[in-house]
Enzyme design. Structure first.
Site, PDB file in Angstrom:
ATOM      1  N   ASP A  10       7.969 -28.270  41.585  1.00  0.00           N
ATOM      2  CA  ASP A  10       8.500 -28.804  40.173  1.00  0.00           C
ATOM      3  C   ASP A  10       8.318 -30.545  40.264  1.00  0.00           C
ATOM      4  OD1 ASP A  10       9.003 -28.623  37.646  1.00  0.00           O
ATOM      5  OD2 ASP A  10      11.488 -28.034  38.077  1.00  0.00           O
ATOM      6  N   TRP A  61       6.722 -37.118  37.275  1.00  0.00           N
ATOM      7  CA  TRP A  61       6.173 -37.941  38.209  1.00  0.00           C
ATOM      8  C   TRP A  61       5.196 -38.974  37.511  1.00  0.00           C
ATOM      9  CZ3 TRP A  61       1.163 -39.112  39.628  1.00  0.00           C
ATOM     10  CH2 TRP A  61       1.103 -39.831  40.952  1.00  0.00           C
ATOM     11  N   HIS A  76      -0.429 -33.452  37.995  1.00  0.00           N
ATOM     12  CA  HIS A  76      -0.702 -31.986  38.459  1.00  0.00           C
ATOM     13  C   HIS A  76      -1.752 -32.263  39.623  1.00  0.00           C
ATOM     14  CE1 HIS A  76       1.566 -29.887  35.824  1.00  0.00           C
ATOM     15  NE2 HIS A  76       0.853 -30.204  34.521  1.00  0.00           N
ATOM     16  N   GLU A  82       5.382 -17.953  32.008  1.00  0.00           N
ATOM     17  CA  GLU A  82       6.132 -18.813  30.816  1.00  0.00           C
ATOM     18  C   GLU A  82       4.977 -20.254  30.661  1.00  0.00           C
ATOM     19  OE1 GLU A  82       8.252 -17.499  33.250  1.00  0.00           O
ATOM     20  OE2 GLU A  82       8.844 -15.933  31.922  1.00  0.00           O
ATOM     21  N   ARG A 102       2.758 -23.841  27.297  1.00  0.00           N
ATOM     22  CA  ARG A 102       2.103 -25.407  27.448  1.00  0.00           C
ATOM     23  C   ARG A 102       1.099 -25.645  26.554  1.00  0.00           C
ATOM     24  NH1 ARG A 102       2.925 -26.826  33.767  1.00  0.00           N
ATOM     25  NH2 ARG A 102       5.160 -26.293  34.004  1.00  0.00           N
ATOM     26  N   LEU A 131      -1.863 -18.446  59.219  1.00  0.00           N
ATOM     27  CA  LEU A 131      -0.953 -18.910  58.201  1.00  0.00           C
ATOM     28  C   LEU A 131      -1.540 -17.846  57.050  1.00  0.00           C
ATOM     29  CD1 LEU A 131       1.503 -20.568  56.865  1.00  0.00           C
ATOM     30  CD2 LEU A 131      -0.326 -21.976  55.962  1.00  0.00           C
TER      31      LEU A 131
HETATM   32  C1  V0D Z   1      -0.140 -27.229  39.448  1.00  0.00           C
HETATM   33  C2  V0D Z   1       1.637 -28.181  41.585  1.00  0.00           C
HETATM   34  C3  V0D Z   1      -3.403 -25.613  44.027  1.00  0.00           C
HETATM   35  C4  V0D Z   1       1.871 -27.247  40.674  1.00  0.00           C
HETATM   36  C5  V0D Z   1       0.179 -27.806  42.298  1.00  0.00           C
HETATM   37  C6  V0D Z   1      -3.982 -22.263  38.400  1.00  0.00           C
HETATM   38  C7  V0D Z   1       1.459 -27.037  39.359  1.00  0.00           C
HETATM   39  C8  V0D Z   1      -0.909 -28.087  41.663  1.00  0.00           C
HETATM   40  C9  V0D Z   1      -3.907 -24.145  43.144  1.00  0.00           C
HETATM   41  C10 V0D Z   1      -4.482 -23.213  43.892  1.00  0.00           C
HETATM   42  C11 V0D Z   1      -1.905 -25.861  40.861  1.00  0.00           C
HETATM   43  C12 V0D Z   1      -4.557 -21.709  43.367  1.00  0.00           C
HETATM   44  C13 V0D Z   1      -5.241 -20.992  43.903  1.00  0.00           C
HETATM   45  C14 V0D Z   1      -5.982 -21.044  45.019  1.00  0.00           C
HETATM   46  C15 V0D Z   1      -6.166 -22.254  45.305  1.00  0.00           C
HETATM   47  C16 V0D Z   1      -5.427 -23.376  44.828  1.00  0.00           C
HETATM   48  C17 V0D Z   1      -3.158 -24.236  41.807  1.00  0.00           C
HETATM   49  C18 V0D Z   1      -2.669 -23.775  39.805  1.00  0.00           C
HETATM   50  C19 V0D Z   1      -1.746 -24.852  39.598  1.00  0.00           C
HETATM   51  C20 V0D Z   1      -2.372 -22.838  38.762  1.00  0.00           C
HETATM   52  F1  V0D Z   1      -6.672 -19.974  45.461  1.00  0.00           F
HETATM   53  N1  V0D Z   1      -2.666 -26.106  43.093  1.00  0.00           N
HETATM   54  N2  V0D Z   1      -2.334 -25.584  41.858  1.00  0.00           N
HETATM   55  N3  V0D Z   1      -3.278 -23.408  40.885  1.00  0.00           N
HETATM   56  N4  V0D Z   1      -1.014 -27.010  40.442  1.00  0.00           N
END
Ligand code: V0D
Length: 253
Positions: free
Chosen positions: A33, A38, A50, A80, A84, A144
């Site tokens: 979060d 930020w 993001h 949820e 946005r 992992l």
């Molecule tokens: C946004 C902070 C990596 C939280 C991290 C689709 C919010 C960055 C992935 C990711 C998001 C997902 C699947 C995958 C590889 C990478 C990601 C989302 C949001 C939502 F196979 N960061 N990340 N996916 N954020």
């Protein structure tokens, strides 16, 4: 204590190991979060936060591997989060590709297995495609387990488990008497993986936000005011260290 399944219970816990390797959490779950906050603090758009958050995901996967963590479950998108602004959701849906374009070779090299929990089917087609590709490419890795919670909601997960159990009872595949906690767990997205030992939530909020309600029943919680883009190896080590202290204090007494 969480049920340890044989395939992830492969960590050597020898008496002779230095104390910083004892009682390390097998499964760490993180609510990442504070990306928007930020960015706002720097006068940047939320999406800049993001993007920075993705970079931190890359770093933390490495740190988790180094700390002998077996499973890392990351809450990336909740059911949820669709509320946005569309432009923000569109941007977020491109992040898996951004992450995997750069990082998939390294995941493969480091023996990481990528998997997801949540209603991935409802994600945009292109997003699904890159994620499925990465799952296929890493499915035989036994290092992992990097578990992304995508379009995840815990109440929905529990509700669909109940519906499926009722369907199976109706079809005589299961009897009411047979249903216990172990059977119930098999109907959740997390079937076959141990419950988290440690939950981390960044950015000062102290709530679960519909994350792993069933699975966190016995988990240690660790909250920090650090925003996700500022989270680093040191913060992660601090969380693990405090987890180890809690385990030493309460274990075996
Ligand atoms: C946004 C902070 C990596 C939280 C991290 C689709 C919010 C960055 C992935 C990711 C998001 C997902 C699947 C995958 C590889 C990478 C990601 C989302 C949001 C939502 F196979 N960061 N990340 N996916 N954020």
């Amino acid at each position: 204590m969480s049920m340890k399944l044989p395939f992830i219970n492969n960590k050597q816990k020898k008496e002779t190991q230095p104390s910083d390797l004892e009682n390390t959490p097998d499964h760490v779950a993180i609510i990442m979060d504070g990306n928007g906050r930020w960015a706002k603090k720097r006068g940047l758009p939320r999406i800049a936060g993001h993007r920075e958050g993705v970079r931190v995901v890359k770093d933390i996967v490495k740190t988790a591997s180094n700390h002998n963590v077996q499973i890392l479950t990351l809450y990336t998108f909740s059911t949820e989060n669709w509320k946005r602004p569309k432009s923000e959701v569109d941007f977020i849906m491109k992040l898996p590709k951004e992450f995997l374009d750069v990082y998939l070779p390294e995941l493969i090299e480091n023996n990481v297995r990528l998997d997801t929990i949540g209603e991935v089917e409802a994600l945009p087609k292109d997003t699904k495609k890159v994620i499925q590709y990465a799952k296929d490419k890493t499915k035989n890795n036994d290092g992992l387990l990097l578990n992304f919670a995508l379009n995840y909601g815990s109440r929905f997960e529990i509700m669909q488990a109940i519906k499926q159990i009722m369907t199976d009872i109706d079809g005589s595949k299961l009897s009411v008497e047979a249903v216990d906690e172990e059977i119930f767990s098999k109907y959740l997205y997390t079937q076959g993986i141990s419950d988290p030992d440690l939950l981390i939530r960044t950015s000062g909020e102290q709530r679960l936000s519909n994350f792993l309600l069933w699975q966190l029943a016995y988990t240690e919680f660790w909250f920090t005011d650090v925003l996700w883009p500022d989270f680093n190896e040191e913060t992660f080590q601090q969380a693990i260290h405090e987890y180890q202290l809690r385990k030493r204090r309460y274990g075996g007494i």
